[in-house]
Design an enzyme around this catalytic site. Structure first.
Site, short mmCIF file in Angstrom:
data_model
loop_
_atom_site.label_atom_id
_atom_site.label_comp_id
_atom_site.label_asym_id
_atom_site.label_seq_id
_atom_site.Cartn_x
_atom_site.Cartn_y
_atom_site.Cartn_z
CB THR A 1 -1.19 -9.37 -17.02
OG1 THR A 1 -1.95 -10.58 -17.13
CG2 THR A 1 0.19 -9.57 -17.63
CD GLU B 1 -5.58 1.28 -20.74
OE1 GLU B 1 -6.71 1.46 -21.21
OE2 GLU B 1 -4.80 0.39 -21.14
CG HIS C 1 -2.23 -11.95 -20.92
ND1 HIS C 1 -1.82 -12.66 -19.82
CD2 HIS C 1 -3.58 -12.12 -20.99
CE1 HIS C 1 -2.88 -13.23 -19.24
NE2 HIS C 1 -3.95 -12.92 -19.94
CG ASP D 1 1.33 -13.89 -19.32
OD1 ASP D 1 0.99 -12.88 -19.96
OD2 ASP D 1 0.54 -14.54 -18.59
CG ASP E 1 -9.05 -10.52 -14.12
OD1 ASP E 1 -9.91 -10.47 -15.03
OD2 ASP E 1 -7.94 -9.99 -14.23
CG ASN F 1 -3.99 -4.20 -19.32
OD1 ASN F 1 -2.86 -3.95 -18.92
ND2 ASN F 1 -4.37 -5.44 -19.64
N1 UDP Z 1 -8.11 -1.48 -25.94
C1 UDP Z 1 -7.99 -0.41 -26.79
N2 UDP Z 1 -8.95 -0.21 -27.74
C2 UDP Z 1 -10.03 -1.02 -27.87
C3 UDP Z 1 -10.16 -2.12 -26.97
C4 UDP Z 1 -9.20 -2.31 -26.00
O1 UDP Z 1 -7.03 0.37 -26.73
O2 UDP Z 1 -10.85 -0.75 -28.76
C5 UDP Z 1 -7.03 -1.73 -24.96
C6 UDP Z 1 -7.34 -1.20 -23.58
O3 UDP Z 1 -6.95 0.16 -23.48
C7 UDP Z 1 -6.51 -2.12 -22.70
C8 UDP Z 1 -6.49 -3.44 -23.45
O4 UDP Z 1 -6.83 -3.13 -24.80
O5 UDP Z 1 -5.20 -1.64 -22.60
C9 UDP Z 1 -7.51 -4.42 -22.93
O6 UDP Z 1 -7.07 -4.96 -21.74
P1 UDP Z 1 -8.02 -5.15 -20.46
O7 UDP Z 1 -7.18 -5.78 -19.41
O8 UDP Z 1 -8.67 -3.87 -20.09
O9 UDP Z 1 -9.17 -6.12 -20.93
P2 UDP Z 1 -9.27 -7.43 -21.88
O10 UDP Z 1 -9.34 -6.92 -23.27
O11 UDP Z 1 -8.08 -8.31 -21.62
O12 UDP Z 1 -10.57 -8.05 -21.45
N1 UDP Z 2 -5.64 -17.01 -16.14
C1 UDP Z 2 -4.68 -17.99 -16.09
N2 UDP Z 2 -4.26 -18.56 -17.22
C2 UDP Z 2 -4.74 -18.18 -18.43
C3 UDP Z 2 -5.70 -17.18 -18.49
C4 UDP Z 2 -6.13 -16.62 -17.33
O1 UDP Z 2 -4.21 -18.38 -15.06
O2 UDP Z 2 -4.32 -18.70 -19.45
C5 UDP Z 2 -6.12 -16.40 -14.90
C6 UDP Z 2 -5.60 -15.04 -14.64
O3 UDP Z 2 -5.39 -14.87 -13.27
C7 UDP Z 2 -6.71 -14.15 -15.10
C8 UDP Z 2 -7.94 -14.96 -14.72
O4 UDP Z 2 -7.51 -16.30 -14.91
O5 UDP Z 2 -6.64 -12.92 -14.48
C9 UDP Z 2 -9.16 -14.67 -15.51
O6 UDP Z 2 -8.90 -14.91 -16.85
P1 UDP Z 2 -9.70 -14.25 -18.05
O7 UDP Z 2 -10.66 -15.26 -18.55
O8 UDP Z 2 -10.22 -12.92 -17.68
O9 UDP Z 2 -8.53 -14.12 -19.11
P2 UDP Z 2 -7.33 -13.12 -19.29
O10 UDP Z 2 -7.85 -11.89 -19.99
O11 UDP Z 2 -6.70 -12.77 -17.97
O12 UDP Z 2 -6.42 -13.95 -20.15
#
Ligand code: UDP
Ligand code: UDP
Length: 471
Positions: A144, A373, A23, A121, A389, A369
């Site tokens: 996001t 990327e 986020h 957010d 998601d 994200n």
């Molecule tokens: N990221 C990074 N280095 C790491 C791990 C994650 O730069 O070692 C960044 C990645 O490029 C992205 C973000 O952290 O911008 C992670 O967001 P994403 O939505 O891909 O996944 P999440 O971590 O929320 O599951």
């Molecule tokens: N989501 C939400 N509220 C939260 C966290 C997640 O509504 O506090 C929704 C959002 O649409 C997200 C999806 O649930 O894309 C899946 O969440 P995830 O467990 O992957 O967490 P996130 O990295 O998006 O916080």
């Protein structure tokens, strides 16, 4: 006179992200894009403390790079842990932010010049809207994830109330989303399919319902990538009163945070497009068994790799040595260059790595994200969604022809996928010329879309006498 005119046309936007790098990162990228615009002031509200070290590093590095952005801290009130319905540290932190939103009014009114709008957010919307409404402050949402996920997010409360979930309708393999393409049950984040109440269901219900009261929904996507969904979301078929869904991307994927941790020496010695980058984001902890199978698969595939190993959800708890996690032999082989790749157990600047010429593929969990990327850098993907998601995002990667997704692997934390199978898919993805060509085309489209759309129109709307947006 000219000063008065300048003051009148200045837009002042406050940004308010939720917890976790998934986020914070897009909010920082949005702040960077807004701050680059003429006559735009940006205030960035960050919850304090953060849940992960990555977030606090990213914030301090961002504010150093953008001294013109006004930092504001929302100091979190202590959370009553016994009333929480989740033990996920990121969700707990998110609950603490919601519970601390009562501290927002003095913070919002203390900034100068007065705010033109707040960008919140999506997971904080229902907590923030009553506050912004009370002071007549326009409130936009930054979603996001993908536009496709947005269709589920906005409809979940209706599907749920209509008892259209599979618990009540056996043998349904898709769930109808009002006015949108149906979504297969198996792609739903598993907590949404549970009979019992849980954190994710409650959050989606409350925030999804609130969307109708937002002034607009910003999404880090672009038309070529999610054309159908964006068109449907903004079509006249949609229930009246829904705010416009505004594609503002792709936002250029600058990474704020630690930049010294780039395995550039090793990467620099590898042929162009030969290396796969392996990472499951900032908050996915794979089981030990799955990590070992992945290691076996990477070595067996013969494909060169850089592997970001992670064994705990929150980074400050991720203190085990690499060799304790992946085993001594693999740790030795992957640290000294004896194997076909390297493994590291620390934060890497992912976007920078994906932009390195040696990178030719990305094994990813498909956090939004990470998908954006990969698209920005034209890197084909092997999608392996783990939770949330991510299956919906993986379906978009597959549909755009920029990656493959082995759906039978299921969600993370199920039976471990065997190394031999992982090796086969890795090799298949890396030799697929069609994927490479599609990823290159999509990269061009993403860059061509930059600056065309949403943000400028949004800013025009925020200026006094601004025109209404129509998505
Ligand atoms: N990221 C990074 N280095 C790491 C791990 C994650 O730069 O070692 C960044 C990645 O490029 C992205 C973000 O952290 O911008 C992670 O967001 P994403 O939505 O891909 O996944 P999440 O971590 O929320 O599951
Ligand atoms: N989501 C939400 N509220 C939260 C966290 C997640 O509504 O506090 C929704 C959002 O649409 C997200 C999806 O649930 O894309 C899946 O969440 P995830 O467990 O992957 O967490 P996130 O990295 O998006 O916080």
């Amino acid at each position: 006179m000219s000063q008065t005119r300048a003051q009148k046309s200045t837009v002042h936007v406050a940004l308010f992200p939720s917890s976790g790098m998934g986020h914070l990162t897009p909010f920082l990228r949005l702040a960077a894009s807004l701050a680059a615009e003429e006559d735009v002031r940006v205030t960035f509200i960050a919850a304090h403390p953060t849940v992960s070290l990555a977030e606090s590093h990213a914030l301090s590095s961002f504010f150093t790079s953008f001294p013109q952005v006004i930092p504001k801290q929302l100091c979190l009130l202590p959370l009553n842990e016994s009333s929480s319905d989740t033990d996920d540290p990121f969700y707990r932190h998110y609950e603490a932010i919601c519970a601390s939103c009562c501290l927002l009014p003095p913070l919002l009114s203390s900034v100068s010049p007065p705010l033109s709008a707040l960008i919140t957010d999506m997971s904080l919307l229902s907590a923030v809207l009553p506050i912004s409404r009370a002071i007549n402050l326009p409130n936009y949402v930054f979603f996001t994830s993908s536009a496709r996920m947005l269709t589920l997010f906005m409809s979940f409360h209706r599907i749920f109330v209509a008892k259209a979930m599979p618990g009540s309708q056996d043998n349904e393999d898709v769930i109808e989303i009002p006015y949108q393409e149906p979504i297969p049950v198996s792609w739903f984040p598993p907590p949404l399919l549970e009979e019992e109440d849980n954190f994710l269901k409650n959050s989606l219900t409350q925030n999804g319902k609130s969307m109708i009261d937002a002034d607009g929904i910003l999404i880090n996507t672009f038309h070529e990538f999610e054309q159908d969904t964006l068109t449907e979301l903004n079509s006249t078929k949609m229930p009246r009163g829904l705010p416009p869904a505004i594609a503002i991307g792709l936002l250029p994927p600058a990474n704020f945070g630690e930049s010294h941790s780039h395995p550039s020496a090793w990467l620099g010695d590898q042929p162009v497009g030969s290396v796969i980058y392996v990472s499951f984001g900032s908050r996915t902890a794979m089981s030990r068994e799955q990590i070992r199978e992945l290691g076996v698969g990477l070595v067996r595939s013969g494909v060169r790799f850089v592997w970001m190993v992670k064994s705990k959800k929150v980074d400050q708890e991720d203190t085990e040595d690499l060799e304790d996690v992946i085993g001594q032999n693999l740790a030795m082989a992957t640290s000294g260059g004896a194997a076909n790749g390297i493994a590291v157990k620390r934060w890497l600047n992912q976007s920078e790595i994906l932009g390195h010429p040696a990178i030719g593929g990305f094994l990813s969990h498909c956090g939004w994200n990470s998908v954006t990327e990969a698209v920005w850098h034209g890197v084909p993907m092997l999608a392996w969604p783990q939770h949330g998601d991510q299956k919906i995002n993986a379906s978009l990667v597959r549909r755009a022809g920029i990656g493959i997704w082995e759906e039978s692997w299921g969600w993370g934390e199920r039976d471990a996928v065997k190394g031999v199978e992982i090796a086969e898919r890795l090799a298949e993805m890396m030799r697929d010329e069609w994927l490479k060509a599609r990823a290159a085309t999509m990269k061009e489209a993403a860059r061509a879309a930059l600056g065309l759309g949403g943000l400028k129109a949004l800013l025009a709307e925020m200026r006094p006498s601004g025109a209404r947006l129509d998505g």
